[in-house]
Motif scaffolding. Structure first.
Motif, mmCIF file in Angstrom:
data_model
loop_
_atom_site.group_PDB
_atom_site.id
_atom_site.type_symbol
_atom_site.label_atom_id
_atom_site.label_comp_id
_atom_site.label_asym_id
_atom_site.label_seq_id
_atom_site.Cartn_x
_atom_site.Cartn_y
_atom_site.Cartn_z
ATOM 1 N N PHE A 89 35.111 8.585 -9.849
ATOM 2 C CA PHE A 89 34.251 9.569 -9.180
ATOM 3 C C PHE A 89 33.752 10.626 -10.163
ATOM 4 C CE2 PHE A 89 36.903 8.090 -5.548
ATOM 5 C CZ PHE A 89 35.873 7.554 -4.785
ATOM 6 N N TYR A 92 31.101 9.077 -12.446
ATOM 7 C CA TYR A 92 29.841 8.883 -11.727
ATOM 8 C C TYR A 92 29.075 10.197 -11.620
ATOM 9 C CZ TYR A 92 26.627 8.018 -7.871
ATOM 10 O OH TYR A 92 25.502 7.922 -7.086
ATOM 11 N N GLU A 168 20.534 1.612 -7.961
ATOM 12 C CA GLU A 168 21.082 2.455 -6.901
ATOM 13 C C GLU A 168 19.974 3.001 -6.017
ATOM 14 O OE1 GLU A 168 24.079 6.308 -6.400
ATOM 15 O OE2 GLU A 168 23.434 5.633 -8.378
ATOM 16 N N GLN A 172 19.303 2.480 -1.892
ATOM 17 C CA GLN A 172 19.062 3.567 -0.956
ATOM 18 C C GLN A 172 17.739 3.409 -0.232
ATOM 19 O OE1 GLN A 172 19.458 7.030 -3.447
ATOM 20 N NE2 GLN A 172 21.697 7.030 -3.338
ATOM 21 N N THR A 177 23.402 4.194 2.386
ATOM 22 C CA THR A 177 23.751 5.580 2.116
ATOM 23 C C THR A 177 24.210 5.720 0.670
ATOM 24 O OG1 THR A 177 26.036 5.256 2.815
ATOM 25 C CG2 THR A 177 24.430 5.873 4.519
ATOM 26 N N SER A 178 24.401 6.940 0.237
ATOM 27 C CA SER A 178 24.860 7.166 -1.143
ATOM 28 C C SER A 178 26.230 6.535 -1.372
ATOM 29 C CB SER A 178 24.910 8.669 -1.439
ATOM 30 O OG SER A 178 23.632 9.250 -1.304
ATOM 31 N N TRP A 179 27.104 6.640 -0.367
ATOM 32 C CA TRP A 179 28.426 6.050 -0.502
ATOM 33 C C TRP A 179 28.351 4.525 -0.530
ATOM 34 C CZ3 TRP A 179 33.088 6.187 -2.099
ATOM 35 C CH2 TRP A 179 34.063 5.341 -1.579
ATOM 36 N N GLN A 180 27.502 3.934 0.331
ATOM 37 C CA GLN A 180 27.356 2.481 0.335
ATOM 38 C C GLN A 180 26.758 1.974 -0.971
ATOM 39 O OE1 GLN A 180 25.007 2.061 3.909
ATOM 40 N NE2 GLN A 180 26.793 1.514 5.170
ATOM 41 N N PHE A 182 27.045 3.406 -3.852
ATOM 42 C CA PHE A 182 28.086 3.532 -4.873
ATOM 43 C C PHE A 182 29.115 2.416 -4.750
ATOM 44 C CE2 PHE A 182 32.348 5.112 -5.937
ATOM 45 C CZ PHE A 182 32.176 5.410 -7.277
ATOM 46 N N ARG A 183 29.546 2.139 -3.531
ATOM 47 C CA ARG A 183 30.620 1.168 -3.320
ATOM 48 C C ARG A 183 30.156 -0.265 -3.507
ATOM 49 N NH1 ARG A 183 32.393 -1.193 1.471
ATOM 50 N NH2 ARG A 183 30.973 0.143 2.636
ATOM 51 N N LYS A 184 28.948 -0.592 -3.071
ATOM 52 C CA LYS A 184 28.500 -1.982 -3.074
ATOM 53 C C LYS A 184 27.626 -2.342 -4.271
ATOM 54 C CE LYS A 184 28.696 -2.449 1.960
ATOM 55 N NZ LYS A 184 27.949 -2.817 3.189
#
Length: 277
Positions: A89, A92, A168, A172, A177-180, A182-184
């Protein structure tokens, strides 16, 4: 290169490999020597024996070595996992976001990474005894984060800077989302760097001696490097050289196996992190 230059490179590489492996070979030789054979100055044991290994697993040294081995595995895995997650984190944010003091964060991480460990021992020793963390697993995990987290942030930030920002943004735009995103998207692309960072952090924690010997005193939390210093011989006047050598060989095996099995991933991760940044 010409044939002569290649031959010189091979000779130089062979000299370096022999220089690096000679101490390992010497420790293995000592671990196979009986107590009466330790005074023999020859490189190879006169009569090879496995008594030193049986002693640390089922003999007098088992009560000291086995709990220490368990403690080292638990502490190193926990500290590595926490360091990698937090560093992911932080790296990033450093690579993707603009905020005041970003360079200061990286500089501070590098400064902490090279900070002498011995200077932190005395304050931690006094503080840990006052708050009840002395000779506990959490009391080792927290200081180990001071060793693993800064270098993890510094290393992983290079990998995140090498990932194209457009990927990224495209996720979007597609509704993530920003979290998705980042995660995927980001995390799978940074997997080689994350893996490499985890291996480096694990090695740093596994090899620590200063924190282990200073912040523990019993087998309740003492790691292997500290436990080796507590080995005793068959009598007061006998040095436990064979037992210590056997334990050192056993402790070295996981590090060697990790380096050999995941050699390609480590090299790939280091190469990807060096492309940009």
């Amino acid at each position: 290169m010409s044939g002569k230059e290649k031959a010189l490179w091979y000779v130089g590489a062979l000299v370096i490999v022999l220089y690096a492996l000679l101490p390992v070979a010497w420790i293995i030789s000592l671990s196979l020597k009986a107590e009466s054979d330790l005074a023999n100055k020859s490189f190879l044991p006169t009569n090879a024996t496995g008594s030193n290994y049986s002693g640390i697993f089922s003999g007098d040294g088992a009560d000291l070595f086995l709990p220490a081995l368990r403690n080292s595995i638990v502490v190193c895995l926990i500290s590595t996992l926490i360091a990698v997650v937090l560093a992911m984190f932080a790296a990033y944010a450093i690579a993707r976001l603009e905020f005041p003091g970003k360079r200061l964060v990286l500089t501070s991480a590098l400064a902490v990474a090279v900070f002498p460990v011995i200077t932190m021992v005395t304050p931690l020793f006094n503080l840990w005894r006052q708050i009840g963390l002395y000779d506990t697993i959490p009391g080792l995990v927290i200081p180990y984060l001071a060793l693993t987290l800064p270098i993890s942030i510094w290393t992983m930030s290079a990998f995140f800077r090498g990932i194209p920002w457009d990927m990224e943004q495209a996720a979007q735009v597609d509704g993530a989302t920003s979290w998705q995103a980042f995660r995927k998207v980001i995390v799978p692309l940074a997997a080689p760097g994350v893996f490499t960072t985890a291996i480096i952090a694990f090695f740093i924690a596994w090899n620590d001696f200063v924190f282990g010997i200073s912040l523990t005193s019993t087998s309740r939390a003492q790691p292997v490097p500290a436990a080796l210093s507590s080995f005793t011989g068959s009598s007061y006047f006998v040095q436990p050289t064979g037992a210590i050598s056997a334990a050192a060989v056993i402790v070295t095996i996981p590090v060697v196996l990790l380096a050999l099995v995941f050699q390609r991933r480590i090299v790939a991760g280091l190469t990807n992190g060096a492309v940009k940044g």
